[in-house]
Design a protein around this motif. Structure first.
Motif, PDB file in Angstrom:
ATOM      1  N   TYR A  78       4.088  23.016  -1.487  1.00 48.32           N
ATOM      2  CA  TYR A  78       3.549  22.208  -0.400  1.00 48.32           C
ATOM      3  C   TYR A  78       4.505  21.073  -0.009  1.00 48.32           C
ATOM      4  CZ  TYR A  78      -0.900  24.289  -1.955  1.00 48.32           C
ATOM      5  OH  TYR A  78      -1.901  25.154  -2.327  1.00 48.32           O
ATOM      6  N   PRO A  79       4.761  20.887   1.278  1.00 42.71           N
ATOM      7  CA  PRO A  79       5.478  19.692   1.713  1.00 42.71           C
ATOM      8  C   PRO A  79       4.620  18.449   1.487  1.00 42.71           C
ATOM      9  CG  PRO A  79       5.545  21.399   3.402  1.00 42.71           C
ATOM     10  CD  PRO A  79       4.524  21.827   2.385  1.00 42.71           C
ATOM     11  N   TYR A  80       5.283  17.353   1.105  1.00 40.13           N
ATOM     12  CA  TYR A  80       4.565  16.081   0.948  1.00 40.13           C
ATOM     13  C   TYR A  80       5.550  14.940   1.137  1.00 40.13           C
ATOM     14  CZ  TYR A  80       6.651  15.280  -3.673  1.00 40.13           C
ATOM     15  OH  TYR A  80       7.550  15.064  -4.706  1.00 40.13           O
ATOM     16  N   SER A  81       4.991  13.770   1.376  1.00 43.72           N
ATOM     17  CA  SER A  81       5.808  12.556   1.414  1.00 43.72           C
ATOM     18  C   SER A  81       4.918  11.377   1.030  1.00 43.72           C
ATOM     19  CB  SER A  81       6.408  12.353   2.805  1.00 43.72           C
ATOM     20  OG  SER A  81       5.375  12.244   3.766  1.00 43.72           O
ATOM     21  N   PHE A  82       5.519  10.210   0.913  1.00 38.65           N
ATOM     22  CA  PHE A  82       4.753   8.996   0.633  1.00 38.65           C
ATOM     23  C   PHE A  82       4.730   8.131   1.880  1.00 38.65           C
ATOM     24  CE2 PHE A  82       6.598   9.860  -3.730  1.00 38.65           C
ATOM     25  CZ  PHE A  82       5.421  10.362  -4.260  1.00 38.65           C
ATOM     26  N   GLN A  83       3.636   7.425   2.076  1.00 42.42           N
ATOM     27  CA  GLN A  83       3.562   6.426   3.134  1.00 42.42           C
ATOM     28  C   GLN A  83       3.556   5.057   2.463  1.00 42.42           C
ATOM     29  OE1 GLN A  83       0.203   7.330   5.631  1.00 42.42           O
ATOM     30  NE2 GLN A  83       1.027   9.321   6.259  1.00 42.42           N
ATOM     31  N   VAL A  84       4.686   4.385   2.545  1.00 45.18           N
ATOM     32  CA  VAL A  84       4.874   3.106   1.861  1.00 45.18           C
ATOM     33  C   VAL A  84       4.741   1.992   2.887  1.00 45.18           C
ATOM     34  CG1 VAL A  84       6.406   1.769   0.381  1.00 45.18           C
ATOM     35  CG2 VAL A  84       6.424   4.273   0.262  1.00 45.18           C
ATOM     36  N   GLU A  91       0.850  -1.204   0.000  1.00 46.66           N
ATOM     37  CA  GLU A  91       0.000   0.000   0.000  1.00 46.66           C
ATOM     38  C   GLU A  91       0.878   1.243   0.000  1.00 46.66           C
ATOM     39  OE1 GLU A  91      -3.749   0.916   2.644  1.00 46.66           O
ATOM     40  OE2 GLU A  91      -1.974   1.697   3.672  1.00 46.66           O
ATOM     41  N   VAL A  92       0.604   2.155  -0.916  1.00 47.90           N
ATOM     42  CA  VAL A  92       1.324   3.423  -0.951  1.00 47.90           C
ATOM     43  C   VAL A  92       0.316   4.571  -0.951  1.00 47.90           C
ATOM     44  CG1 VAL A  92       2.971   4.859  -2.223  1.00 47.90           C
ATOM     45  CG2 VAL A  92       3.238   2.365  -2.225  1.00 47.90           C
ATOM     46  N   LYS A  93       0.530   5.532  -0.042  1.00 49.63           N
ATOM     47  CA  LYS A  93      -0.350   6.698   0.043  1.00 49.63           C
ATOM     48  C   LYS A  93       0.466   7.968  -0.143  1.00 49.63           C
ATOM     49  CE  LYS A  93      -3.642   4.760   3.423  1.00 49.63           C
ATOM     50  NZ  LYS A  93      -4.084   4.871   4.843  1.00 49.63           N
ATOM     51  N   LEU A  94      -0.193   8.993  -0.660  1.00 47.71           N
ATOM     52  CA  LEU A  94       0.385  10.330  -0.742  1.00 47.71           C
ATOM     53  C   LEU A  94      -0.081  11.125   0.473  1.00 47.71           C
ATOM     54  CD1 LEU A  94       1.621  12.873  -2.225  1.00 47.71           C
ATOM     55  CD2 LEU A  94      -0.688  13.191  -3.179  1.00 47.71           C
ATOM     56  N   SER A  95       0.879  11.710   1.204  1.00 52.07           N
ATOM     57  CA  SER A  95       0.547  12.643   2.281  1.00 52.07           C
ATOM     58  C   SER A  95       1.025  14.017   1.870  1.00 52.07           C
ATOM     59  CB  SER A  95       1.239  12.224   3.584  1.00 52.07           C
ATOM     60  OG  SER A  95       0.693  11.022   4.059  1.00 52.07           O
ATOM     61  N   ALA A  96       0.110  14.930   1.655  1.00 55.00           N
ATOM     62  CA  ALA A  96       0.479  16.270   1.196  1.00 55.00           C
ATOM     63  C   ALA A  96      -0.274  17.312   2.007  1.00 55.00           C
ATOM     64  CB  ALA A  96       0.164  16.424  -0.284  1.00 55.00           C
ATOM     65  N   GLN A  97       0.357  18.468   2.191  1.00 54.58           N
ATOM     66  CA  GLN A  97      -0.278  19.490   3.035  1.00 54.58           C
ATOM     67  C   GLN A  97      -1.473  20.155   2.376  1.00 54.58           C
ATOM     68  OE1 GLN A  97       2.145  22.397   5.023  1.00 54.58           O
ATOM     69  NE2 GLN A  97       2.803  20.929   6.561  1.00 54.58           N
ATOM     70  N   GLU A 101      15.214  18.727  11.179  1.00 53.03           N
ATOM     71  CA  GLU A 101      15.963  17.811  12.044  1.00 53.03           C
ATOM     72  C   GLU A 101      15.187  16.566  12.432  1.00 53.03           C
ATOM     73  OE1 GLU A 101      18.709  20.899  14.535  1.00 53.03           O
ATOM     74  OE2 GLU A 101      16.626  20.666  15.185  1.00 53.03           O
ATOM     75  N   ARG A 102      13.873  16.598  12.287  1.00 56.55           N
ATOM     76  CA  ARG A 102      13.077  15.493  12.827  1.00 56.55           C
ATOM     77  C   ARG A 102      12.234  14.763  11.791  1.00 56.55           C
ATOM     78  NH1 ARG A 102      12.572  15.519  18.391  1.00 56.55           N
ATOM     79  NH2 ARG A 102      11.794  13.407  18.090  1.00 56.55           N
ATOM     80  N   PHE A 103      12.012  15.395  10.645  1.00 54.47           N
ATOM     81  CA  PHE A 103      11.249  14.674   9.612  1.00 54.47           C
ATOM     82  C   PHE A 103      11.852  14.990   8.246  1.00 54.47           C
ATOM     83  CE2 PHE A 103       9.089  18.776  10.036  1.00 54.47           C
ATOM     84  CZ  PHE A 103       8.976  19.178   8.713  1.00 54.47           C
ATOM     85  N   LYS A 104      11.551  14.158   7.263  1.00 52.21           N
ATOM     86  CA  LYS A 104      12.012  14.374   5.904  1.00 52.21           C
ATOM     87  C   LYS A 104      10.778  14.506   5.010  1.00 52.21           C
ATOM     88  CE  LYS A 104      16.550  13.744   6.530  1.00 52.21           C
ATOM     89  NZ  LYS A 104      16.539  14.512   7.783  1.00 52.21           N
ATOM     90  N   ALA A 105      10.738  15.566   4.229  1.00 54.60           N
ATOM     91  CA  ALA A 105       9.632  15.747   3.298  1.00 54.60           C
ATOM     92  C   ALA A 105      10.148  16.347   1.994  1.00 54.60           C
ATOM     93  CB  ALA A 105       8.565  16.651   3.908  1.00 54.60           C
ATOM     94  N   SER A 106       9.417  16.079   0.920  1.00 55.94           N
ATOM     95  CA  SER A 106       9.718  16.689  -0.373  1.00 55.94           C
ATOM     96  C   SER A 106       8.809  17.892  -0.563  1.00 55.94           C
ATOM     97  CB  SER A 106       9.500  15.658  -1.487  1.00 55.94           C
ATOM     98  OG  SER A 106      10.405  14.576  -1.329  1.00 55.94           O
ATOM     99  N   LEU A 107       9.068  18.670  -1.613  1.00 58.49           N
ATOM    100  CA  LEU A 107       8.289  19.883  -1.865  1.00 58.49           C
ATOM    101  C   LEU A 107       7.686  19.842  -3.266  1.00 58.49           C
ATOM    102  CD1 LEU A 107      10.850  22.452  -0.424  1.00 58.49           C
ATOM    103  CD2 LEU A 107       8.702  21.729   0.658  1.00 58.49           C
TER     104      LEU A 107
END
Lengths: 378, 378
Positions: free
Chosen positions: B80-86, B46-52, B103-109
């Motif tokens: 917008y920051p976003y990441s994937f939930q794999v 399952e892969v989800k998109l998490s985007a602001q 420092e605590r999370f990694k996100a793409s833009l």
């Protein structure tokens, strides 16, 4: 994501808040040069560490808080790319700010310091500056450059400097030589030790064709990994044309650069090494100092496109103040690079070479940069 | 990892190679402002998109090549920051170079351009430069600064400029206002339009106490998320002391800065907003322009630590050329910020305020920066 974000945003509140779960410190370099890596994943089934100092991924174990950890090493002091494999998914280390800029993969960087500071380490010496610049590039697009200026550059407004054009590898970005290669710190340290001449270093992005395609209306960029001859050569040519017609003129207009071939060096890693050799050997009037790190041109291409190099070795040797070729003995390009060296030998073309341990890695790139920078402009 | 690496390294070879699997293009902004996200994971369940820009994660679907994708929107133009939930694991987008330094999370833009260029967009105007600097900081440590110099800075060696000290939020780094906030492009565009005065912008790292602890022998840094009063205030104080005794002197020594309070502005987001208010209201002789983005001080702290602000409003209003307070109506700090505004009103302290839609996000930070930069030094 919003949930995650709200929690993270709570960290921003300027008033009292309880912590949001355990603080993960990773990587942690221990006194004996072992390194502890940690990753918070209470619900993960398996977490492994993948690091360039390990031959294979290393299993991590979970504690009561859901933090997976492993202590490895002692590790030879250097900077190594690594990531975690969380139930088979490759992730960067969320607790580590140091990252590997790349177009196709994401990795974090583990910096294991030496007992005496390594040449790429932050030391108490005068520091140059790293500048992010935009420049007018091909077809009306805007390109990006990362530019190193040496210590004292701003304090000596009359002084001019030689320029080293330094190109990273395929899928790397213009940031990779700064963030992974520590180009600025290596030069700061060599200059402070009197080993390298103060110089400007211009780090361009290597895949001009893709960037142009992207800016020209968001079309799908050329696949940088496709290596069929025609496309590869046309893209190498696009880079060379941008370098000569846009990057160098921008640099010499906006920085205090000495604008002659004896004051221009070019070097690169991997694909950037190929671009270096093509741009230099095809434009002998532009560059006098040439460094190929873990790359080569085939005898076939040399004979086809750069026959004058071997045909008139005296002229070549007179023009090139430095032709440097280095590769690691475990590099998958080792054989091809040795063939290239043999070709130059057979043609009586003078070159300096270095064969090191290790493979096609940025640990070796830093080593080659530290070996070659002192040779430039001397 | 070595396997992965060798494959990736193969991309670097300067001669013909077949592609290593399908090229993933992500994110892809379509003409109608819908955005297609893609992630290669043949074996993921399952892969989800998490985007602001989405209220909740969006399921993605897998194609025959193992590429998961989803097309969402139309999305309101912004970054917008976003990441994937794999399979539940949060990952950055490997195909996207644009990242959120934290420092605590990694996100793409994801950058969705407007039909007319937005104020944070790359436009065909003169560009300033972003400089990465090291400076001598507390307890013999070395600090990092990201510094914006306006267009023409290098071309006008006699001209001096006012300075805006701009502080990012908790767990952000000194790069966040550059990489996520597009501070340089916003200023380039406002200056080109004649809306903002040319200024130097100095972006420090906010968690001095942690950095000092880290450099002092790799000890575990203070948890930036722990907000118990004493620790929070001592760390806020450590930042203020470093700003006044190290950052400002370094800036005024190494940049052509006008060194008086009327030419010094300070602003910040979230924790940086709290640091801004404390540093400014506690040092009225140092700063005349003050911008708090999505942050506040409590009436209790105001009365306890900064009572003179409300006790002598005429003096306060005379000294402060600008006191700006802005927050989003969905921001979890909305209530506290409104209380702060009410406190200032009750004390007859003059301030400008802006309440926008949205929450505690960098979309709002960019908006506040674009609104306040034109007010500074006028």
């Amino acid at each position: 994501m919003l949930a995650v974000w709200s929690v993270l945003c709570l960290f921003g509140i300027a008033t009292a808040q309880p912590p949001r779960g355990p603080l993960v410190v990773s990587p942690q370099v221990n006194a004996d040069k072992t390194v502890t890596f940690r990753y918070l994943a209470p619900s993960a089934k398996e977490v492994k560490l993948s690091a360039q100092f390990e031959k294979a991924p290393v299993l991590m174990t979970k504690d009561g808080q859901g933090i997976w950890s492993v202590t490895v090493g002692p590790v030879k002091p250097d900077i190594y790319p690594y990531s975690f494999q969380v139930d088979g998914v490759t992730v960067m280390d969320p607790a580590n700010v140091a990252f590997f800029p790349n177009e196709r993969f994401k990795a974090s960087l583990a910096d294991i310091p030496g007992d005496t500071p390594l040449v790429h380490a932050m030391q108490d010496v005068p520091h140059g500056s790293i500048n992010y610049e935009y420049y007018p590039s091909a077809e009306g697009t805007t390109g990006s450059l990362v530019v190193y200026t040496p210590p004292g550059y701003d304090k000596s407004p009359a002084k001019k400097y030689p320029v080293f054009y330094l190109i990273s590898g395929t899928t790397d970005t213009e940031e990779t030589f700064f963030k992974v290669g520590h180009t600025n710190l290596i030069l700061d340290n060599l200059i402070a030790a009197g080993k390298a001449k103060p110089m400007i270093i211009v780090m361009p992005y290597g895949n001009i064709a893709a960037r142009v395609a992207e800016q020209k209306g968001g079309t799908k960029p050329a696949d940088p990994t496709v290596r069929d001859g025609a496309d590869a050569i046309s893209r190498a040519k696009a880079f060379e044309i941008d370098l000569l017609t846009n990057v160098i003129p921008y640099t010499e207009k906006n920085y205090r650069a000495i604008a002659n071939r004896e004051s221009r060096a070019i070097g690169g890693f991997s694909r950037g090494g190929g671009q270096t050799l093509r741009a230099a050997l095809g434009n002998m009037d532009k560059f006098a100092w040439v460094c190929s790190y873990s790359s080569y041109l085939s005898p076939t291409e040399m004979d086809k496109s750069f026959s004058q190099i071997g045909a008139k070795p005296e002229a070549t040797n007179k023009q090139l103040k430095l032709l440097w070729v280095s590769v690691g003995s475990d590099d998958f390009l080792y054989k091809g690079t040795v063939e290239f060296m043999d070709y130059l030998k057979a043609k009586n073309v003078t070159f300096k070479s270095l064969i090191t341990d290790g493979g096609h890695t940025w640990m070796n790139v830093k080593k080659y940069l530290a070996e070659t920078a002192p040779l430039l402009f001397q």
